[in-house]
Scaffold this active site. Structure first.
Site, PDB file in Angstrom:
ATOM      1  N   ARG A 132       8.892   1.854   8.892  1.00 20.23           N
ATOM      2  CA  ARG A 132       8.560   2.664   7.717  1.00 20.23           C
ATOM      3  C   ARG A 132       8.364   4.071   8.264  1.00 20.23           C
ATOM      4  O   ARG A 132       9.076   4.461   9.181  1.00 20.23           O
ATOM      5  CB  ARG A 132       7.314   2.075   7.028  1.00 20.23           C
ATOM      6  CG  ARG A 132       7.203   2.401   5.559  1.00 20.23           C
ATOM      7  CD  ARG A 132       6.049   1.662   4.891  1.00 20.23           C
ATOM      8  NE  ARG A 132       4.729   2.054   5.405  1.00 20.23           N
ATOM      9  CZ  ARG A 132       3.586   1.579   4.930  1.00 20.23           C
ATOM     10  NH1 ARG A 132       3.579   0.706   3.950  1.00 20.23           N
ATOM     11  NH2 ARG A 132       2.435   1.966   5.448  1.00 20.23           N
ATOM     12  N   HIS A 161       1.056   1.949  12.320  1.00 22.28           N
ATOM     13  CA  HIS A 161       0.679   0.953  11.309  1.00 22.28           C
ATOM     14  C   HIS A 161       1.318  -0.375  11.699  1.00 22.28           C
ATOM     15  O   HIS A 161       2.472  -0.415  12.121  1.00 22.28           O
ATOM     16  CB  HIS A 161       1.180   1.425   9.942  1.00 22.28           C
ATOM     17  CG  HIS A 161       0.548   0.698   8.791  1.00 22.28           C
ATOM     18  ND1 HIS A 161      -0.817   0.545   8.647  1.00 22.28           N
ATOM     19  CD2 HIS A 161       1.103   0.088   7.711  1.00 22.28           C
ATOM     20  CE1 HIS A 161      -1.064  -0.138   7.537  1.00 22.28           C
ATOM     21  NE2 HIS A 161       0.077  -0.425   6.952  1.00 22.28           N
ATOM     22  N   ARG A 217      -8.919   2.066   9.924  1.00 26.19           N
ATOM     23  CA  ARG A 217      -8.479   2.531   8.593  1.00 26.19           C
ATOM     24  C   ARG A 217      -8.507   1.401   7.561  1.00 26.19           C
ATOM     25  O   ARG A 217      -7.466   0.927   7.111  1.00 26.19           O
ATOM     26  CB  ARG A 217      -7.036   3.060   8.658  1.00 26.19           C
ATOM     27  CG  ARG A 217      -6.786   4.311   9.444  1.00 26.19           C
ATOM     28  CD  ARG A 217      -5.383   4.861   9.132  1.00 26.19           C
ATOM     29  NE  ARG A 217      -4.338   3.851   9.178  1.00 26.19           N
ATOM     30  CZ  ARG A 217      -3.633   3.523  10.279  1.00 26.19           C
ATOM     31  NH1 ARG A 217      -3.858   4.137  11.419  1.00 26.19           N
ATOM     32  NH2 ARG A 217      -2.712   2.582  10.209  1.00 26.19           N
ATOM     33  N   TYR A 260       5.128 -13.781 -28.755  1.00 26.72           N
ATOM     34  CA  TYR A 260       6.579 -13.545 -28.725  1.00 26.72           C
ATOM     35  C   TYR A 260       7.323 -14.777 -28.232  1.00 26.72           C
ATOM     36  O   TYR A 260       6.912 -15.409 -27.261  1.00 26.72           O
ATOM     37  CB  TYR A 260       6.909 -12.379 -27.793  1.00 26.72           C
ATOM     38  CG  TYR A 260       6.523 -11.030 -28.336  1.00 26.72           C
ATOM     39  CD1 TYR A 260       7.112 -10.531 -29.501  1.00 26.72           C
ATOM     40  CD2 TYR A 260       5.570 -10.253 -27.697  1.00 26.72           C
ATOM     41  CE1 TYR A 260       6.752  -9.285 -30.002  1.00 26.72           C
ATOM     42  CE2 TYR A 260       5.215  -9.004 -28.188  1.00 26.72           C
ATOM     43  CZ  TYR A 260       5.811  -8.532 -29.339  1.00 26.72           C
ATOM     44  OH  TYR A 260       5.458  -7.311 -29.835  1.00 26.72           O
ATOM     45  N   ASP A 309      -0.164  -5.188 -25.328  1.00 25.81           N
ATOM     46  CA  ASP A 309      -1.558  -4.822 -25.579  1.00 25.81           C
ATOM     47  C   ASP A 309      -2.496  -6.005 -25.786  1.00 25.81           C
ATOM     48  O   ASP A 309      -3.681  -5.807 -25.993  1.00 25.81           O
ATOM     49  CB  ASP A 309      -1.637  -3.952 -26.842  1.00 25.81           C
ATOM     50  CG  ASP A 309      -0.652  -2.804 -26.789  1.00 25.81           C
ATOM     51  OD1 ASP A 309      -0.582  -2.150 -25.735  1.00 25.81           O
ATOM     52  OD2 ASP A 309       0.063  -2.581 -27.784  1.00 25.81           O
TER      53      ASP A 309
HETATM   54  C1  PLP Z   1      -2.781   1.366   2.963  1.00 23.36           C
HETATM   55  C2  PLP Z   1      -2.893   1.661   4.395  1.00 23.36           C
HETATM   56  C3  PLP Z   1      -4.000   1.226   5.138  1.00 23.36           C
HETATM   57  C4  PLP Z   1      -5.069   0.306   4.567  1.00 23.36           C
HETATM   58  O1  PLP Z   1      -4.567  -1.000   4.524  1.00 23.36           O
HETATM   59  P1  PLP Z   1      -5.494  -2.244   4.126  1.00 23.36           P
HETATM   60  O2  PLP Z   1      -4.650  -3.415   4.409  1.00 23.36           O
HETATM   61  O3  PLP Z   1      -5.805  -2.091   2.676  1.00 23.36           O
HETATM   62  O4  PLP Z   1      -6.705  -2.171   4.977  1.00 23.36           O
HETATM   63  C5  PLP Z   1      -4.109   1.655   6.435  1.00 23.36           C
HETATM   64  N1  PLP Z   1      -3.156   2.432   7.002  1.00 23.36           N
HETATM   65  C6  PLP Z   1      -2.060   2.836   6.325  1.00 23.36           C
HETATM   66  C7  PLP Z   1      -1.038   3.689   7.010  1.00 23.36           C
HETATM   67  C8  PLP Z   1      -1.881   2.448   5.024  1.00 23.36           C
HETATM   68  O5  PLP Z   1      -0.787   2.841   4.354  1.00 23.36           O
END
Ligand code: PLP
Length: 368
Positions: A132, A161, A217, A260, A309
């Site tokens: 990514r 990541h 994070r 529906y 809704d």
């Molecule tokens: C969304 C995201 C996170 C957080 O991920 P979680 O699985 O919700 O803890 C951390 N780093 C990056 C780059 C993200 O895009």
């Protein structure tokens, strides 16, 4: 309840509880709390203020716009990491709003470098196997060259990541971390020594302490859900619950159809409640005939197709039901609970998607 007869209740105490748990697990590492996508649907300003009150220094968002929105709503005392975006033409905003961009490609670096004539703290994003955003290992030398030829860039952070974090497949995570270490070593040789290295998301906070480095994070954990479905065990508290009251309760005679396409037909004389929540609110259409709600501590199944809704639920077996009875779509009622995991199972997704799909049309109500 409000005019819409539905609300998303956000429990601030739960968020504080969850932050405490993350701090404990990571033994006091710096936390960069992820509040992208309106804090996973909770409301980013309220969540950000709660985090700041709990001594969190860093917030992460996914775009420049999300960062600006936080600043404009008074979130001034946090560092804000912008995890991606098209930075071309954004330098003024980045500086004015004191945002910290993640630079993830040679192009993203160059797009800022051209115009930069004052010091800017940046974080470099490395792609170690997710394919990514991020600079790849083989482009590290070029990355070093560009950073070193623009003295205005101050590399404060370097991060990556992990793609397989949620599978608790530590082997793949370890391979990514090894690649990351190689990049870090190259950067160091090139004179780039960041003070904040970070890789861990919620899943690796729970499974891999080698991923912690200087800062973690978390997103999902803050909101009380574990990617492994063991939130209760580790003391997390769900910070969201969704409530509604019927607009109408009516008889449906044996043989009559509901909603529906008439996908539900009454086998006996029945009683149904019409609830003012539909797919436009984030109550997914795949939940048609495929979910239940809670009322008076009992299950009331969703019958017929989910509308834009409304949904219709079967309350034939609920005694003395009336329009003042509260229905829970997500969360606890009495002894019973509808969890994110439960809804994820119903329509084959992950808790993340449900959490951030609850639309802004559903009023948020905060515990304090
Ligand atoms: C969304 C995201 C996170 C957080 O991920 P979680 O699985 O919700 O803890 C951390 N780093 C990056 C780059 C993200 O895009």
């Amino acid at each position: 309840m409000n005019k819409r007869n539905t609300e998303l209740f956000v429990d601030i105490n739960a968020i504080e509880n969850n932050i405490g748990i993350i701090k404990k697990i990571t033994s006091g590492k710096k936390i960069c709390a992820v509040v992208k996508a309106n804090a996973y649907g909770h409301g980013d300003v309220v969540v950000a203020n709660t985090l700041l009150k709990n001594n969190i220094e860093w917030l992460a968002v996914s775009s420049i716009e999300e960062g600006i929105s936080l600043r404009e709503q008074g979130i001034l005392n946090a560092r804000i990491l912008v995890m991606g975006g098209n930075y071309k033409d954004c330098l003024k905003e980045i500086i004015h709003y004191k945002l910290t961009p993640s630079l993830f490609s040679i192009d993203s670096l160059l797009s800022l470098a051209e115009r930069l004539n004052e010091e800017l703290l940046i974080h470099l994003k490395i792609d170690t196997g997710m394919s990514r955003l991020g600079v790849k290992l083989e482009d590290t030398s070029e990355l070093i060259r560009i950073v070193n030829s623009h003295k205005s860039f101050k590399v404060e952070g370097v991060f990556t990541h992990l793609a397989n974090a949620d599978l608790s497949n530590n082997e793949k995570n370890r391979v990514q971390l090894e690649t990351f270490e190689i990049v870090l070593a190259k950067l160091k040789q090139g004179g780039i020594i960041p003070s904040l290295i970070h890789t861990a998301n919620s899943a690796t906070i729970l499974t891999l302490d080698q991923s912690y480095f200087d800062m973690v994070r978390p997103g999902l954990l803050i909101y009380g859900v574990s990617p492994f479905g063991n939130g209760d065990e580790i003391g997390l508290k769900m910070s969201m619950s969704w409530h509604t009251k019927p607009l109408q309760i009516k008889k449906v005679n044996k043989g009559e159809r509901v909603s529906y396409e008439g996908s539900w037909q009454a086998e006996v004389d029945s009683l149904v409640a019409v609830l003012p929540v539909g797919y436009a609110d984030g109550y997914h259409r795949l939940l048609s005939n495929n979910a239940f709600t809670l009322v008076k501590g009992m299950h009331a199944p969703v019958i017929g197709n989910v509308c834009m809704d409304h949904i219709i639920v079967d309350v034939t077996k609920i005694p003395d039901i009336n329009c003042n009875d509260e229905f829970v779509l997500l969360g606890k009622q009495g002894e019973k609970e509808i969890t994110f995991e439960q809804i994820s199972e119903w329509f084959q997704t992950i808790p993340y998607e449900i959490m951030c799909a609850i639309s802004s049309r559903v009023p948020r109500v905060y515990s304090n």
